[in-house]
Enzyme design. Structure first.
Site, mmCIF file in Angstrom:
data_model
loop_
_atom_site.group_PDB
_atom_site.id
_atom_site.type_symbol
_atom_site.label_atom_id
_atom_site.label_comp_id
_atom_site.label_asym_id
_atom_site.label_seq_id
_atom_site.Cartn_x
_atom_site.Cartn_y
_atom_site.Cartn_z
ATOM 1 N N HIS A 227 26.874 -36.039 -42.605
ATOM 2 C CA HIS A 227 25.635 -36.775 -42.007
ATOM 3 C C HIS A 227 25.470 -38.497 -41.646
ATOM 4 O O HIS A 227 26.824 -38.160 -40.400
ATOM 5 C CB HIS A 227 25.524 -37.557 -43.696
ATOM 6 C CG HIS A 227 24.235 -37.861 -43.672
ATOM 7 N ND1 HIS A 227 23.336 -37.793 -42.282
ATOM 8 C CD2 HIS A 227 22.552 -38.490 -45.048
ATOM 9 C CE1 HIS A 227 21.988 -38.769 -42.809
ATOM 10 N NE2 HIS A 227 22.200 -38.879 -44.134
ATOM 11 N N HIS A 268 21.390 -29.712 -34.333
ATOM 12 C CA HIS A 268 20.359 -29.949 -35.800
ATOM 13 C C HIS A 268 20.479 -29.294 -36.890
ATOM 14 O O HIS A 268 19.812 -27.973 -36.549
ATOM 15 C CB HIS A 268 19.611 -30.836 -34.729
ATOM 16 C CG HIS A 268 19.139 -32.183 -35.357
ATOM 17 N ND1 HIS A 268 17.406 -32.037 -36.299
ATOM 18 C CD2 HIS A 268 19.280 -32.987 -35.274
ATOM 19 C CE1 HIS A 268 17.447 -32.596 -36.416
ATOM 20 N NE2 HIS A 268 18.089 -33.020 -36.618
ATOM 21 N N ASP A 323 23.996 -38.665 -32.879
ATOM 22 C CA ASP A 323 25.847 -39.143 -32.472
ATOM 23 C C ASP A 323 26.030 -38.333 -31.596
ATOM 24 O O ASP A 323 27.822 -39.101 -31.352
ATOM 25 C CB ASP A 323 26.209 -38.039 -33.723
ATOM 26 C CG ASP A 323 25.484 -38.398 -35.574
ATOM 27 O OD1 ASP A 323 25.404 -39.752 -35.652
ATOM 28 O OD2 ASP A 323 25.182 -37.432 -35.708
#
Length: 389
Positions: A227, A268, A323
Site C-alpha cells: 500500500h 493499479h 508511486d
C-alpha cells in the site's frame, strides 16, 4: 447522502479470499477512481485540483464544494486556531524511540495527539488532527535527522508552507519544497473509499473508536509495502535500474520480469490508463528538478516499463501510477531517506480519511451512521469433532 443507485452483485466461491476486491460495501462522497479517467474529488478531476492551495482541498473534502475566497481564508484561520500542540505532546513525540520506522513514530504521534487533545467529536477531532499533524511530523523529522529542537509553528504562513518552515531542512529550498509538497498533498489527499487505509479507518470507527484510534489504524494499514510503502519500493527499484537511457531501462526491467521480480510503481487495482497523478508529477519534476539524475532515471523507467509490461498479455494496466515518480521528486528536494516517503503520504491522506469517517459516522443512514463492520466468513476445514470420540 444522495440517493444510492441500485446495484446487483452475485457472490460466488471465486469471490472468496480475494481481499474484498470489487465488493460494493458502502458509499463515498469525497472521491472516486474511474478506470479511464483516474481519481476525482467530489467530481473534479485530480489534474484540475493539483495546483490549488491545500486549504481548498481540505474544504472540498469536508464540505463537498470548492471554497470562495472568503471560505478559503476561513479554512486557513480555522487551521491556525486549531493548530496549537501542547508542549507535552511535542516532547512525547520527540522522545519516541529513534530506532523505530518513521511510520511507527507517525502512528504513535497520532495517538499522542489524541491523548492530549481529544474532543470525542468526529468532525472536530478530524480537523484538529489535520491542523496539528504537521507539527508532529516536523518534530519526528527534526529529531531523527538531528536538525535541532522543534521549530515553533507559524500558521499564518499557510498550511503547507508552515510545515516546510517547521521542518527547517538544512540547505532546503523553502519555496521549491512548498511548491512540491503542495502538489504532493493534493494528489495524495484521498482515493475513493476502498483502498486499504481508508477502509481500515472507517471499519475501526464503525465500532465507535474515536478519530485518533481510527486514523492510527488506517495509517498502520498504509504502512504496508503493498500500500503506502510502495513508493519506497518503487524508488529502490529506480536506483537499481540506474540508467537515463529508456532502451537500457527496458532491457533491465524485461530481465527483472523474466527472473520473477516485480516492477513497482506500475499498474493499479482500478485504473486502466496512466495515472493522471503521475502525469502531474512528471510536469512538476520538469519544473523543479529537470536535471536531477534520479528524475531522469524515472523518466527512462517510465518509458521502458510500459514497453516491458505491455509485452505481457496478463497485464491489464502497464502504465505508471503515482508511486513511480513521487520518490524521485522528494529525493531531489532533500528527502533522501526513503523511509520518510510514506509519512508524507500519510500526512496528505489524513484529510481524506478523516472526511470519510465523518461522513460515515454522522451522515450515513440519515445521521445514524454505518453499522459496525461485520463481514461474513465461510467456515472451511472444520469437521464436526468431539473430545469423547
Amino acid at each position: 447522502m444522495s440517493d444510492i443507485p441500485t446495484i446487483e452483485f452475485t457472490i460466488t466461491n471465486d469471490n472468496l479470499d480475494t481481499g474484498l476486491r470489487g465488493y460494493p460495501v458502502g458509499t463515498c462522497e469525497t472521491s472516486y477512481v474511474d478506470p479511464q479517467e483516474g481519481v476525482s474529488y467530489v467530481g473534479y478531476p485530480i489534474a484540475d485540483l493539483a495546483f490549488l492551495p491545500a486549504e481548498d482541498i481540505i474544504h472540498l473534502l469536508f464540505n463537498k464544494s470548492l471554497p470562495t475566497d472568503a471560505e478559503r481564508q476561513a479554512v486557513a484561520d480555522d487551521i491556525a486556531e486549531r493548530s496549537e500542540v501542547s508542549e507535552d505532546a511535542v516532547a512525547s513525540i520527540s522522545a519516541l524511540p529513534a530506532a523505530g520506522h518513521p511510520m511507527d513514530q507517525f502512528c504513535a504521534a497520532i495517538q499522542i495527539l489524541g491523548m492530549t487533545g481529544k474532543t470525542d467529536d468526529y468532525y472536530e477531532d478530524s480537523l484538529n488532527l489535520v491542523a496539528r499533524i504537521p507539527t508532529a511530523l516536523a518534530a519526528i523529522f527534526r529529531k531523527r535527522e538531528g536538525w535541532g529542537p522543534p521549530i515553533p509553528s507559524e500558521p499564518s504562513r499557510g498550511y503547507v508552507n508552515n510545515f516546510v518552515h517547521m521542518l527547517g531542512m538544512p540547505g532546503g529550498d523553502e519555496e521549491a519544497l512548498t511548491r512540491l509538497l503542495s502538489v504532493y498533498y493534493n494528489l495524495h489527499a484521498d482515493h475513493g473509499g476502498g483502498n486499504l487505509s481508508t477502509f481500515t479507518g472507517r471499519a475501526v470507527a464503525s465500532g465507535l473508536a474515536d478519530m485518533y484510534r481510527s486514523m492510527a489504524s488506517g495509517m498502520n494499514a498504509l504502512a504496508g509495502p503493498r500500500h503506502g510503502m510502495a513508493n519506497q519500493d518503487a524508488f529502490k527499484m529506480v536506483k537499481e535500474v540506474d540508467t537515463e537511457d529508456p532502451e537500457a531501462a527496458y532491457e533491465a526491467l524485461k530481465e527483472r520480469l523474466a527472473s520473477g521480480g516485480l516492477i513497482f510503481g506500475f499498474g493499479h487495482a482500478v485504473l486502466r490508463q496512466e495515472d493522471p497523478r503521475a502525469k502531474v508529477q512528471l510536469g512538476i519534476g520538469e519544473e523543479l528538478c529537470p536535471d536531477d539524475h534520479w528524475f531522469k532515471v524515472v523518466k527512462a523507467v517510465r518509458e521502458g516499463g510500459i514497453r516491458a509490461l505491455s509485452e505481457n498479455p496478463k497485464v491489464s494496466n502497464p502504465y505508471p501510477n503515482v508511486d513511480l515518480i513521487s520518490g524521485s521528486l522528494v529525493n531531489a528536494l532533500g528527502f533522501t531517506d526513503p523511509d520518510y516517503y510514506t509519512t508524507l503520504f500519510g500526512w496528505s491522506r489524513i484529510a481524506g480519511i478523516g472526511a470519510q469517517i465523518v461522513d460515515e459516522r454522522t451522515r450515513a443512514r440519515n445521521g445514524r451512521g454505518v453499522a459496525i463492520y461485520r463481514p461474513r466468513y465461510i467456515p472451511v476445514n472444520q469437521p464436526a469433532r468431539s473430545l469423547s470420540s
